[in-house]
Motif scaffolding. Structure first.
Motif, short mmCIF file in Angstrom:
data_model
loop_
_atom_site.label_atom_id
_atom_site.label_comp_id
_atom_site.label_asym_id
_atom_site.label_seq_id
_atom_site.Cartn_x
_atom_site.Cartn_y
_atom_site.Cartn_z
N THR A 74 0.82 -0.80 0.02
CA THR A 74 0.15 -0.14 -0.14
C THR A 74 0.53 1.13 -0.13
O THR A 74 1.50 1.47 0.98
CB THR A 74 -0.73 -0.03 1.37
OG1 THR A 74 -1.58 -1.15 1.50
CG2 THR A 74 -1.41 1.23 1.37
N THR A 76 1.64 5.24 1.10
CA THR A 76 1.77 5.55 1.93
C THR A 76 2.39 7.59 2.19
O THR A 76 2.21 8.21 2.47
CB THR A 76 2.60 5.28 3.37
OG1 THR A 76 4.48 5.14 3.20
CG2 THR A 76 2.28 3.74 3.65
N ASN A 78 5.47 8.27 2.80
CA ASN A 78 6.20 8.42 3.71
C ASN A 78 7.64 7.77 2.72
O ASN A 78 7.56 6.69 3.24
CB ASN A 78 5.72 8.05 5.08
CG ASN A 78 7.11 8.16 6.45
OD1 ASN A 78 8.65 8.98 5.30
ND2 ASN A 78 7.36 7.94 7.25
N ASP A 81 8.71 4.41 4.88
CA ASP A 81 7.57 3.63 4.59
C ASP A 81 8.40 2.43 3.23
O ASP A 81 8.30 3.33 2.10
CB ASP A 81 6.32 3.92 4.29
CG ASP A 81 5.74 4.32 5.96
OD1 ASP A 81 6.25 4.37 7.22
OD2 ASP A 81 4.95 5.19 5.42
N GLN A 107 7.98 0.16 8.28
CA GLN A 107 7.26 1.78 9.15
C GLN A 107 8.18 2.27 10.08
O GLN A 107 9.02 1.76 10.62
CB GLN A 107 6.50 2.11 9.72
CG GLN A 107 5.38 0.92 9.09
CD GLN A 107 3.89 1.22 9.68
OE1 GLN A 107 4.07 0.47 11.02
NE2 GLN A 107 2.60 1.36 9.96
N SER A 359 8.56 4.76 -0.22
CA SER A 359 7.41 4.90 0.53
C SER A 359 5.51 4.32 0.74
O SER A 359 4.45 4.42 -0.09
CB SER A 359 6.30 6.35 -0.15
OG SER A 359 7.86 7.35 -0.07
N ALA A 360 6.07 2.94 0.92
CA ALA A 360 4.70 2.19 0.94
C ALA A 360 5.51 1.40 2.31
O ALA A 360 6.21 0.70 2.43
CB ALA A 360 4.71 1.16 -0.61
N GLN A 363 1.28 -4.84 3.82
CA GLN A 363 -0.03 -5.03 4.12
C GLN A 363 0.21 -6.44 5.37
O GLN A 363 0.35 -7.49 4.52
CB GLN A 363 -1.04 -4.52 3.59
CG GLN A 363 -1.80 -3.85 3.83
CD GLN A 363 -1.64 -2.59 4.92
OE1 GLN A 363 -2.26 -2.78 5.68
NE2 GLN A 363 -1.60 -1.03 4.94
#
Length: 403
Positions: A74, A76, A78, A81, A107, A359-360, A363
């Motif tokens: 996913t 994000t 950031n 990430d 993260q 930036s992901a 999950q």
């Protein structure tokens, strides 16, 4: 009476529901890997060997295995990430205890000193860079994004690879003056830097002569300490530079340039061209960190306000021959055991290691629909085993009531 079988069934179904419940609870936990309860039947041992009429004693949970299949990725936004696409784990170190752990949770964040930390506060390890800015994969280190400014670098080398117009004629106005364009044919400027990172304007003026070109050099309008012209350039009939040396040293008040390189200069027809191959220098001013990024290969790159980029390191990855043998210690962390084997370390994209996606996040690999179905099956199993005990109780009551 056969209460044991029913009781073991209740216990196994209860543990199965615990496992399913834990999966459901972590359906939104980044990097979580679902678990599955595995069962085995129980038989009483016989001293006289096997029996054709041997009846099982029930069921037991033989193992709770984890599935390390890929979770959905996913976006994000950031930059810290970072998701793993493929196999492998991040390697993290607890600075207080020195314990090494492994995680799929990408993260990350930085502390006040710029060290990259996991969601649970462990340092992300990787490979640092040597004095030349190359990644050194021989030594593991805690990755850090510097919080200090990038120190300036004084200009020591410049290149002036331009084309001078072969049809140009000597100026009719003399002597040379940088404020009178009639005294020179062409000029080229570039920004250079002294040791403090202060910018200065270096300009070379080209004056056509009967035999070639005289080069007058100035920094902020000031002549070099050795005087002008700095050098003279000559060319053959094909427009190729023949003067030697083609590199000269020059000093100005407050700064010096070890090499001003004219090697790429040509004399062709068709006018002046300042981009063939062009003008360049190797200095830069003080830079502040503007942004940073992580490539698919795990290379961490910083970008500074002065336009420079720097490689800060490369994220290390680990894999195991039997990742199912890893021991979970909570917080999406695992530690190696004798069952998992020692870690195989490497970099993203190397061998069987997966690639990274900045930036992901990855999950959880929990499928809620499947878990809800499994929950129904486990519930029915619990009810059925309870019914077994109830039936055994009815039979026992019948026997006790016989006279």
């Amino acid at each position: 009476m056969g209460f044991q079988q029913g009781l073991s069934g209740l216990d196994a179904a209860s543990k199965n529901l615990d496992v399913i419940g834990n999966n459901v609870a972590n359906a939104n936990t980044v990097g979580f890997k679902k678990a599955t309860a595995e069962f085995g039947d129980v038989y009483a041992r016989s001293l006289v060997g096997a029996s054709d009429t041997q009846i099982g004693q029930g069921v037991s949970v033989t193992n709770v295995s984890q599935s390390f299949t890929q979770g959905n990725v996913t976006i994000t936004g950031n930059p810290l990430d970072i998701a793993i696409n493929g196999t492998g784990f991040y390697r993290t170190v607890d600075t207080s205890s020195g314990q090494v752990s492994y995680t799929r949770n990408g993260q990350f964040h930085t502390d006040k000193n710029g060290f990259i930390l996991s969601a649970t506060g462990q340092n992300l390890t990787g490979y640092g860079v040597d004095s030349a800015g190359k990644v050194n994969t021989a030594v593991l280190t805690n990755l850090q994004i510097p919080v200090n400014d990038l120190a300036p670098l004084a200009t020591t080398n410049t290149t002036f690879g331009i084309n001078l117009d072969a049809a140009a004629t000597p100026p009719t106005t003399t002597p040379f003056s940088n404020t009178n364009s009639a005294t020179f044919n062409h000029s080229v400027s570039e920004q250079v830097y002294d040791g403090t990172g202060t910018a200065h304007m270096l300009t070379n003026y080209y004056v056509r002569t009967a035999t070639g070109w005289d080069v007058y050099s100035q920094v902020d309008g000031n002549n070099p300490t050795g005087g002008n012209p700095l050098t003279s350039l000559t060319f053959n009939s094909n427009g190729q530079l023949t003067s030697s040396p083609s590199k000269v040293a020059v000093a100005f008040g407050g700064m010096s340039i070890a090499s001003m390189d004219f090697t790429g200069t040509t004399q062709y027809g068709g006018g002046y061209n300042d981009t063939a191959p062009g003008v360049a220098q190797d200095g830069y001013a003080t830079g502040r960190l503007a942004s940073y990024s992580v490539g698919t290969d795990g290379i961490v790159t910083a970008r500074y306000s002065n336009g420079r980029t720097a490689t800060l390191g490369q994220i290390a990855m680990a894999n195991f021959k039997a990742p199912e043998g890893l021991q979970s210690i909570g917080g999406n962390q695992w530690v190696e055991t004798s069952n998992s084997g020692a870690p195989n370390l490497g970099t993203p994209g190397m061998g069987s290691f997966g690639l990274l996606q900045s930036s992901a996040v990855e999950q959880s690999n929990v499928d809620l629909s499947q878990e809800l179905v499994n929950m129904i099956v486990a519930q029915r199993s619990y009810q059925a085993n309870a019914q077994t005990i109830k039936t055994e109780d009815t039979i026992l009551q019948t026997l006790v009531s016989m006279r």
